[in-house]
Design an enzyme around this catalytic site. Sequence first.
Site, PDB file in Angstrom:
ATOM      1  N   GLN A 272       1.030  -1.360   0.019  1.00  6.99           N
ATOM      2  CA  GLN A 272      -0.055  -0.201  -0.167  1.00  6.99           C
ATOM      3  C   GLN A 272       0.797   1.156  -0.139  1.00  6.99           C
ATOM      4  OE1 GLN A 272      -3.124   0.452  -0.621  1.00  6.99           O
ATOM      5  NE2 GLN A 272      -3.531  -1.762  -0.950  1.00  6.99           N
ATOM      6  N   SER A 273       1.991   1.259  -0.431  1.00  4.59           N
ATOM      7  CA  SER A 273       2.889   2.358  -0.772  1.00  4.59           C
ATOM      8  C   SER A 273       2.212   3.542  -1.359  1.00  4.59           C
ATOM      9  CB  SER A 273       4.297   1.734  -1.348  1.00  4.59           C
ATOM     10  OG  SER A 273       5.176   2.982  -1.620  1.00  4.59           O
ATOM     11  N   ASN A 274       2.083   4.685  -0.921  1.00  6.15           N
ATOM     12  CA  ASN A 274       1.744   5.784  -1.517  1.00  6.15           C
ATOM     13  C   ASN A 274       3.049   6.269  -2.446  1.00  6.15           C
ATOM     14  OD1 ASN A 274      -0.881   6.332  -0.307  1.00  6.15           O
ATOM     15  ND2 ASN A 274       0.473   6.522   1.630  1.00  6.15           N
TER      16      ASN A 274
END
Length: 324
Positions: A74-76
Amino acid sequence: MSHPPVALATYPTPVEPAPRLATALGLGPEDLWVKRDDLTGLGGGGNKVRKLEWTVGAALAEGADTLVTTGAPQSNHARLTAAAGARLGLDVVLVLRGSAGASGSGNLALDGLLGARLSWAGEVDQAGLDAAADAVRVRLRAAGSRPALIPFGGSSVLGARGYVRCGAELREQVPDLRTAVVALGSGGTMAGLVAALGPGSVLGVDVGALTDPARAVVRFAAPHTAEPLRAEGLRVRRDQVGAGYATLTGPVSEALRLAARTEGLVLDPTYTGRALAGLRAAVADGTVRPGGKTVFVHTGGLPGLFGHRDAVAFAEEGAGTFPE
Ligand SMILES: *Cc1c(COP(=O)(O)O)cnc(C)c1O
């Protein structure tokens, strides 16, 4: 190192008052302001855009045609690297921790929409993730591409320049700023703010992404400051990590609800929710006091809310029913 940045973001981002949230926290109604760096524009917005202007600028100057970076599923930062690549006509390979099929929502949905290719590294530590990214680079080169590695979280001495600039922007918008509060992940964001505003004016709330986040902040900030910087001179809270980076804690759940219900301000469970929980704890223990201007730096992360099962369940539970 003097490559020009590439324009990706919309500046300046607004600064807005948050009087109802201020009062709920125990501050005066004019004491709390929100720097809307969730509104940087590109790819859903967030703090990573400012750092990418510099790191991708350097990649372009080197003649790269492909961006490679690493992160959590879920890395922005990974999502915004995919967006930067799309905007500039570059290929993007995201080297992510874990394995395919765990979740297709949140940031992963956007990664796909933006056209990135994913390479799953398995359950590895940071060194394992870096090694996987290196292997990807070797394969890309062998296939005739010109890959450039964008550092984890976009944080480096170069990436931090994006937040040196943001700090200057903030100083102009809020000249009497006393404390800027920001989530501390890979360190580049806090580093730039510390360089621009001074270590005493920035409170970082650790999210649990690194074992020694203060050291990372010093490393990325030091080349940008005239005064010598020491890790002990930084204001860092480590009391909001809970059981780890990916977990939703009770104080963070409360913070998400509080910001949403007092100001219509949506935070995320990993970064900005922790930053607000940290600010709340800082007001409670007297390290942030009423009577001066506190700026909460909203660094984005909304897609991460939809990629976090516990946070989605908690958010949905909050709805009332009518009639009762
Ligand atoms: C990455 C991130 C941060 C932390 O920034 P770092 O420069 O990695 O410390 C804060 N908020 C959001 C939403 C992020 O995605």
